[in-house]
Motif scaffolding. Structure first.
Motif, short mmCIF file in Angstrom:
data_model
loop_
_atom_site.label_atom_id
_atom_site.label_comp_id
_atom_site.label_asym_id
_atom_site.label_seq_id
_atom_site.Cartn_x
_atom_site.Cartn_y
_atom_site.Cartn_z
N LEU A 57 -50.06 -37.98 19.89
CA LEU A 57 -48.83 -38.02 19.68
C LEU A 57 -48.23 -39.17 19.12
O LEU A 57 -48.55 -40.19 19.79
CB LEU A 57 -48.27 -37.48 21.03
CG LEU A 57 -49.03 -36.43 21.90
CD1 LEU A 57 -48.36 -36.24 23.17
CD2 LEU A 57 -49.10 -35.16 20.83
N HIS A 58 -47.25 -39.14 18.10
CA HIS A 58 -47.10 -40.26 17.37
C HIS A 58 -45.83 -40.84 17.93
O HIS A 58 -45.01 -41.78 17.42
CB HIS A 58 -46.89 -40.30 16.05
CG HIS A 58 -48.16 -39.80 15.17
ND1 HIS A 58 -49.09 -40.95 15.10
CD2 HIS A 58 -48.72 -38.84 14.81
CE1 HIS A 58 -50.22 -40.42 14.45
NE2 HIS A 58 -50.17 -39.18 14.49
N ALA A 59 -45.12 -40.20 18.95
CA ALA A 59 -43.51 -40.54 19.38
C ALA A 59 -43.73 -40.07 21.03
O ALA A 59 -43.97 -38.83 21.22
CB ALA A 59 -42.37 -40.06 18.58
N GLY A 60 -43.06 -40.87 21.81
CA GLY A 60 -42.96 -40.60 23.10
C GLY A 60 -41.70 -39.82 23.34
O GLY A 60 -40.98 -39.83 22.41
N THR A 61 -41.73 -39.30 24.58
CA THR A 61 -40.50 -38.54 25.19
C THR A 61 -39.31 -39.54 24.85
O THR A 61 -39.43 -40.59 25.57
CB THR A 61 -40.69 -37.97 26.62
OG1 THR A 61 -41.75 -37.08 26.62
CG2 THR A 61 -39.53 -37.46 27.02
N GLY A 62 -38.21 -39.15 24.29
CA GLY A 62 -36.85 -39.74 24.30
C GLY A 62 -36.98 -40.60 22.99
O GLY A 62 -36.06 -41.19 22.50
N ALA A 63 -37.99 -40.66 22.08
CA ALA A 63 -38.11 -41.60 21.09
C ALA A 63 -37.13 -40.86 19.92
O ALA A 63 -37.61 -39.77 19.82
CB ALA A 63 -39.53 -41.77 20.55
N ARG A 64 -36.93 -41.63 18.88
CA ARG A 64 -36.40 -41.13 17.78
C ARG A 64 -37.39 -41.09 16.72
O ARG A 64 -38.10 -41.98 16.40
CB ARG A 64 -35.02 -42.00 17.26
CG ARG A 64 -33.97 -41.91 18.14
CD ARG A 64 -32.65 -42.55 17.60
NE ARG A 64 -31.66 -42.33 18.55
CZ ARG A 64 -30.33 -42.68 18.20
NH1 ARG A 64 -30.28 -43.31 17.16
NH2 ARG A 64 -29.32 -42.55 19.06
N VAL A 65 -37.51 -39.85 16.02
CA VAL A 65 -38.42 -39.86 14.71
C VAL A 65 -37.59 -39.61 13.64
O VAL A 65 -36.70 -38.67 13.73
CB VAL A 65 -39.32 -38.77 15.23
CG1 VAL A 65 -40.53 -38.58 14.11
CG2 VAL A 65 -40.13 -38.79 16.64
N GLU A 66 -37.85 -40.00 12.58
CA GLU A 66 -37.18 -39.82 11.36
C GLU A 66 -37.91 -38.62 10.46
O GLU A 66 -39.02 -38.41 10.61
CB GLU A 66 -37.29 -40.96 10.34
CG GLU A 66 -36.53 -42.19 10.83
CD GLU A 66 -36.42 -43.22 9.75
OE1 GLU A 66 -36.90 -43.11 8.67
OE2 GLU A 66 -35.93 -44.33 10.24
N VAL A 67 -37.18 -37.86 9.96
CA VAL A 67 -37.67 -36.67 9.19
C VAL A 67 -38.88 -37.53 7.99
O VAL A 67 -38.39 -38.17 7.50
CB VAL A 67 -36.56 -35.91 8.38
CG1 VAL A 67 -37.09 -35.07 7.38
CG2 VAL A 67 -35.58 -35.50 9.27
N GLY A 68 -39.81 -36.61 8.09
CA GLY A 68 -40.93 -37.14 7.27
C GLY A 68 -41.94 -38.24 7.92
O GLY A 68 -42.91 -38.47 7.41
N ALA A 69 -41.55 -38.68 8.97
CA ALA A 69 -42.56 -39.50 9.84
C ALA A 69 -43.57 -38.73 10.69
O ALA A 69 -43.17 -37.52 10.86
CB ALA A 69 -41.62 -40.46 10.83
N ALA A 70 -44.76 -39.36 11.09
CA ALA A 70 -45.59 -38.77 11.73
C ALA A 70 -45.29 -38.39 13.07
O ALA A 70 -44.54 -38.87 13.99
CB ALA A 70 -46.76 -39.68 11.75
N LEU A 71 -45.27 -36.99 13.46
CA LEU A 71 -45.18 -36.32 14.73
C LEU A 71 -46.38 -36.24 15.53
O LEU A 71 -46.41 -36.73 16.65
CB LEU A 71 -44.52 -35.30 14.54
CG LEU A 71 -43.69 -34.50 15.46
CD1 LEU A 71 -42.70 -35.38 16.37
CD2 LEU A 71 -43.25 -33.18 15.40
#
Lengths: 245, 150
Positions: B58-72
């Motif tokens: 998982l590339h982002a934790g709970t509460g993290a912001r992820v940009e469109v196109g970034a690894a999820l």
């Protein structure tokens, strides 16, 4: 069993329950689930993008998911007349839809926000139409937040700000009343940070057959996708046993 | 291994915040299984898995912001699926992941006054998605008391 959504001009799929059937096999099946979306939203944003339709399809449920007047992109100009959005008229139109989509059947209903308000009215005033209902993101004073919701939603692509403003005005002409209360089993649910659900507990206290569910940390925008809410709703609607009239 | 990137969620927004992961590293997922709930500025979205396999990262934790196109999320896809994949995105399972724009409701008309009511043939039927008719005047008054029949 998955029941893919089909265009309205397609023939009724063979797997769909025969309308108005009273056979034992049909009556053993669970009725369709009517999905009523929120103010400034549509069935896609409230129920498809959030995983509700997926969860209900996977539970084998047949869905009826209309876009309310003034809502849903790409359907031509919406009325700017507040009278168009009066609650009794919207409820009546939902009933007309059910007359065609599920004739003679008491359906299950899931409503979010404005959709929950309409589900309440539908269940209270047309009890023969509603077997059980999930009312989420809703409280007795939700109306007070409608203008702000519409204002936020007005910036969503495809929304008509004037139509939404007219809708808010039309809805305000029919203030919520806890009486008459629905007799159908209800699940009331909301995020703990949902200000529009304020008073939900006191509303529940006056109901004959109700369960409540609070989603920790969620607000009016984020509670709708909560997996705990969806799983609770699917289970509730599968096991609901309406009281004899 | 395939890495799923945060898709464009269709609101012209460039990022989303992770509300809750519905899977953990090591979990087996089927295509279409819910993976994660994310919040955009105006809505909440549940993202289903585009592949079957085992969750590797998982590339982002709970509460993290992820940009469109970034690894999820990275998934070790099942061999059968990887073999048949040939570098293209697998088709969405019908009814589970309807493509944007493949509308499920034909629309019952416009809201213009005097537009004729939707013909009965276009009426929504069980199992399908429809619209509330726009322009049919109420055929009867709303009952203010519960009906007596039934």
């Amino acid at each position: 069993m998955h029941r893919p959504a089909l265009p309205t001009d397609s023939p009724v799929p063979a797997s769909a329950p025969a309308s108005a059937s009273t056979s034992a096999s049909a009556s053993a099946e669970l009725p369709p689930v009517l999905l009523l979306h929120g103010l400034g939203s549509d069935h896609r944003l409230t129920f498809e993008a959030t995983g509700w339709m997926r969860a209900l399809h996977r539970a084998g449920r047949t869905l009826i998911a209309p876009d309310l007047p003034g809502h849903g992109a790409g359907r031509g100009p919406a009325s700017h007349d507040p009278e168009r959005y009066r609650v009794p008229r919207l409820v009546e139109e939902v009933c007309a839809l059910l007359d065609r989509a599920a004739p003679g059947t008491a359906v299950d209903v899931v409503g979010y926000s404005l959709g929950a308000r309409l589900a309440w009215e539908l269940a209270a005033r047309r009890p023969e139409r509603v077997r059980a209902a999930v009312l989420a993101g809703f409280g007795p004073r939700a109306q007070a937040g409608a203008a702000l919701v519409a204002q936020t939603a007005s910036t969503l692509p495809g929304n008509d700000p004037q139509a939404l403003a007219a809708c808010v005005e039309g809805l305000a002409a029919d203030p919520f009343s806890p009486e008459p209360a629905p007799r159908a089993p209800l699940l009331l649910a909301a995020g703990t940070r949902d200000e529009l659900a304020e008073g939900m507990a006191e509303l529940a206290a006056g109901l004959p057959d109700v369960r409540t569910l609070w989603i920790e940390g969620r607000n009016h925008v984020t509670a709708v996708s909560a997996s705990r809410l969806k799983s609770a709703a699917v289970e509730f609607l599968a096991s609901a046993r309406p009281r004899p009239a | 291994m395939r890495t799923f990137l945060l898709p464009d969620l269709g609101e012209g927004l460039v990022e989303a915040t992770v509300l809750d992961w519905l899977v953990a590293v090591g979990d087996t997922v089927e295509r279409g299984d819910p993976l994660v709930e994310v919040e955009t500025a105006k809505s909440a979205v549940e993202i289903p898995s585009p592949w079957s396999g085992r969750v590797a990262e998982l590339h982002a934790g709970t509460g993290a912001r992820v940009e469109v196109g970034a690894a999820l999320v990275t998934v070790a896809v099942t061999e059968a699926e990887a073999a048949g994949d040939a570098g293209t995105e697998p088709d969405a399972e019908p009814g589970l992941l309807p493509p944007p724009g493949a509308d499920t409701d034909a629309g019952a008309g416009t809201d213009a006054p005097d537009a004729s009511a939707a013909p009965a043939a276009a009426a929504p039927a069980p199992g399908i998605v429809g619209t509330v008719p726009r322009d049919e005047p109420p055929r009867r008054r709303v009952r203010l008391t519960p009906p007596r029949e039934g």
